[in-house]
Scaffold this motif. Structure first.
Motif, PDB file in Angstrom:
ATOM      1  N   GLY A 151      52.559  50.701  28.688  1.00 15.36           N
ATOM      2  CA  GLY A 151      53.838  51.157  29.273  1.00 15.36           C
ATOM      3  C   GLY A 151      54.172  52.777  29.005  1.00 15.36           C
ATOM      4  O   GLY A 151      53.057  53.622  28.781  1.00 15.36           O
ATOM      5  N   ASP A 152      55.301  52.847  29.365  1.00 19.19           N
ATOM      6  CA  ASP A 152      55.500  54.501  29.291  1.00 19.19           C
ATOM      7  C   ASP A 152      55.594  54.905  28.198  1.00 19.19           C
ATOM      8  O   ASP A 152      56.582  54.837  27.426  1.00 19.19           O
ATOM      9  N   ALA A 153      54.704  56.161  27.487  1.00 21.04           N
ATOM     10  CA  ALA A 153      54.813  56.681  26.309  1.00 21.04           C
ATOM     11  C   ALA A 153      56.036  57.355  26.006  1.00 21.04           C
ATOM     12  O   ALA A 153      56.369  57.337  24.832  1.00 21.04           O
ATOM     13  N   GLY A 154      56.779  57.959  26.844  1.00 24.13           N
ATOM     14  CA  GLY A 154      57.843  58.633  26.903  1.00 24.13           C
ATOM     15  C   GLY A 154      58.954  57.551  26.191  1.00 24.13           C
ATOM     16  O   GLY A 154      59.968  58.097  25.488  1.00 24.13           O
ATOM     17  N   ILE A 180      48.070  58.931  22.397  1.00 24.95           N
ATOM     18  CA  ILE A 180      48.951  58.524  23.669  1.00 24.95           C
ATOM     19  C   ILE A 180      48.188  59.066  24.771  1.00 24.95           C
ATOM     20  O   ILE A 180      47.686  60.163  25.036  1.00 24.95           O
ATOM     21  N   GLY A 181      47.742  57.955  25.523  1.00 24.87           N
ATOM     22  CA  GLY A 181      46.790  58.157  26.339  1.00 24.87           C
ATOM     23  C   GLY A 181      45.626  57.415  26.304  1.00 24.87           C
ATOM     24  O   GLY A 181      44.496  58.136  25.811  1.00 24.87           O
ATOM     25  N   THR A 182      45.304  56.136  26.405  1.00 21.21           N
ATOM     26  CA  THR A 182      44.221  55.488  26.171  1.00 21.21           C
ATOM     27  C   THR A 182      43.234  55.579  27.102  1.00 21.21           C
ATOM     28  O   THR A 182      42.051  55.822  26.728  1.00 21.21           O
ATOM     29  N   ILE A 184      47.562  63.192  21.595  1.00 21.20           N
ATOM     30  CA  ILE A 184      48.414  63.656  22.796  1.00 21.20           C
ATOM     31  C   ILE A 184      47.189  63.734  23.813  1.00 21.20           C
ATOM     32  O   ILE A 184      46.727  64.945  24.022  1.00 21.20           O
ATOM     33  N   ASP A 185      47.238  62.754  24.725  1.00 23.88           N
ATOM     34  CA  ASP A 185      46.330  63.162  25.926  1.00 23.88           C
ATOM     35  C   ASP A 185      46.899  62.380  27.173  1.00 23.88           C
ATOM     36  O   ASP A 185      46.121  61.470  27.712  1.00 23.88           O
ATOM     37  N   ALA A 186      48.164  62.412  27.574  1.00 19.78           N
ATOM     38  CA  ALA A 186      48.750  61.596  28.656  1.00 19.78           C
ATOM     39  C   ALA A 186      49.323  62.443  29.601  1.00 19.78           C
ATOM     40  O   ALA A 186      48.440  63.671  30.022  1.00 19.78           O
ATOM     41  N   ILE A 192      48.602  54.140  23.422  1.00 21.91           N
ATOM     42  CA  ILE A 192      49.543  53.910  24.649  1.00 21.91           C
ATOM     43  C   ILE A 192      48.922  54.171  25.671  1.00 21.91           C
ATOM     44  O   ILE A 192      48.553  55.252  25.926  1.00 21.91           O
ATOM     45  N   GLU A 193      49.108  53.369  26.707  1.00 23.13           N
ATOM     46  CA  GLU A 193      48.430  53.585  28.048  1.00 23.13           C
ATOM     47  C   GLU A 193      49.566  52.682  28.894  1.00 23.13           C
ATOM     48  O   GLU A 193      49.786  51.692  28.878  1.00 23.13           O
ATOM     49  N   GLN A 194      49.814  53.445  30.204  1.00 26.03           N
ATOM     50  CA  GLN A 194      50.791  52.569  31.216  1.00 26.03           C
ATOM     51  C   GLN A 194      49.819  52.152  32.390  1.00 26.03           C
ATOM     52  O   GLN A 194      50.474  51.272  33.121  1.00 26.03           O
ATOM     53  N   TYR A 244      37.747  55.566  25.575  1.00 31.90           N
ATOM     54  CA  TYR A 244      36.800  56.522  25.197  1.00 31.90           C
ATOM     55  C   TYR A 244      37.209  57.217  23.697  1.00 31.90           C
ATOM     56  O   TYR A 244      36.411  57.082  22.664  1.00 31.90           O
ATOM     57  N   SER A 245      38.271  58.048  23.773  1.00 35.93           N
ATOM     58  CA  SER A 245      38.677  58.595  22.607  1.00 35.93           C
ATOM     59  C   SER A 245      39.146  57.975  21.546  1.00 35.93           C
ATOM     60  O   SER A 245      38.969  57.993  20.324  1.00 35.93           O
ATOM     61  N   THR A 246      39.587  56.553  21.674  1.00 32.01           N
ATOM     62  CA  THR A 246      39.834  55.423  20.745  1.00 32.01           C
ATOM     63  C   THR A 246      38.881  55.186  20.090  1.00 32.01           C
ATOM     64  O   THR A 246      38.974  55.157  18.655  1.00 32.01           O
ATOM     65  N   GLU A 301      45.078  48.191  34.443  1.00 30.59           N
ATOM     66  CA  GLU A 301      43.768  48.094  34.792  1.00 30.59           C
ATOM     67  C   GLU A 301      42.818  48.867  33.766  1.00 30.59           C
ATOM     68  O   GLU A 301      41.893  48.202  33.291  1.00 30.59           O
ATOM     69  N   ARG A 302      43.389  50.097  33.399  1.00 30.31           N
ATOM     70  CA  ARG A 302      42.580  50.741  32.411  1.00 30.31           C
ATOM     71  C   ARG A 302      42.790  50.147  30.922  1.00 30.31           C
ATOM     72  O   ARG A 302      41.704  49.987  30.193  1.00 30.31           O
ATOM     73  N   ILE A 303      43.744  49.354  30.948  1.00 36.71           N
ATOM     74  CA  ILE A 303      43.933  48.614  29.531  1.00 36.71           C
ATOM     75  C   ILE A 303      42.909  47.587  29.408  1.00 36.71           C
ATOM     76  O   ILE A 303      42.236  47.437  28.563  1.00 36.71           O
TER      77      ILE A 303
END
Ligand SMILES: C[S@@+](CC[C@H](N)C(=O)[O-])C[C@H]1O[C@@H](n2cnc3c(N)ncnc32)[C@H](O)[C@@H]1O
Length: 203
Positions: free
Chosen positions: A98-101, A46-48, A116-118, A70-72, A52-54, A75-77
């Motif tokens: 999208g929103d991980a929540g 959660i938080g791409t 978990i890193d978002a 998951i990433e909202q 890097y961590s991926t 641009e980062r995606i």
């Protein structure tokens, strides 16, 4: 330098240049050590950010394994896709925008490792939403749980951090007191909680 180290190094430079928060080397090492020990077949991140961590995690998964991340930030995606493609691991990764929540509750299947890193104020919400998707023996890792030293100290944090600190404390209280978890908090980087799940999955 091998190809993986080379790409990781380019990503580190990119993150610094563009002010993108990614795992510290020390925390990345711990993430890889914990993941390598269980060789997960199915990972939820959660938080791409830029992946890097991926990418670190792709080196630890079982053969044929998969990482859902998951990433909202679109641009980062796009940047993450480019780096993961360069590394030749994009086929092992599904990036959900999208929103991980909202997304976490809709995911199907079970996860052997959840990273978990978002949004720091949402960690407990993410965890509650993923609890019925944890494989027996799964591990849940959360980064930044000590948040600049405010979480473990009895100090009163500045007003702007109060909600985050209160919610991170609630996350740590939960993984520390719920009998389904055995948790170690590592005082490295901004703090990392490693929680081994010892409960049953829902059927
Ligand atoms: C600390 S960075 C992730 C770093 C990444 N795990 C790494 O170490 O390479 C946190 C990321 O979470 C994303 N994020 C924050 N809140 C989010 C949410 N509610 N849903 C999805 N992504 C979110 C941010 O856009 C940011 O890119």
């Amino acid at each position: 330098m091998d190809k993986l180290s080379n790409i990781l190094s380019v990503m580190e430079d990119y993150a610094v240049k563009h002010g993108i928060p990614i795992l510290s080397k020390e925390n990345g090492k711990l993430l890889q050590e914990v993941a390598s020990a269980i060789q997960p077949a199915s990972v939820l991140e959660i938080g791409t950010a830029i992946g890097y961590s991926t990418l670190l995690l792709t080196a630890t998964i079982a053969s044929g394994g998969k990482i859902t991340t998951i990433e909202q930030n679109t641009e980062r995606i796009e940047i993450a896709r480019q780096f993961l493609s360069q590394a030749g691991v994009l086929n092992q990764v599904e990036i959900i925008a999208g929103d991980a929540g909202q997304i976490v509750s809709r995911l199907a299947g079970y996860f052997d490792l959840v990273f978990i890193d978002a949004a720091k104020g949402q960690y407990l919400d993410y965890l509650h939403k993923v609890m019925d998707k944890l494989s027996p023996g799964a591990v849940v890792i959360a980064d930044n749980v000590l948040f600049r030293g405010w979480v473990s100290d009895d100090k009163v944090p500045p007003k702007r951090f109060r909600t985050i600190v209160k919610r991170l404390r609630a996350y740590l209280d939960f993984v520390d007191s719920d009998p389904r978890f055995k948790t170690t908090i590592w005082h490295i980087g901004d703090g990392m909680a490693v929680s081994y799940y010892q409960g049953e999955t829902k059927t």
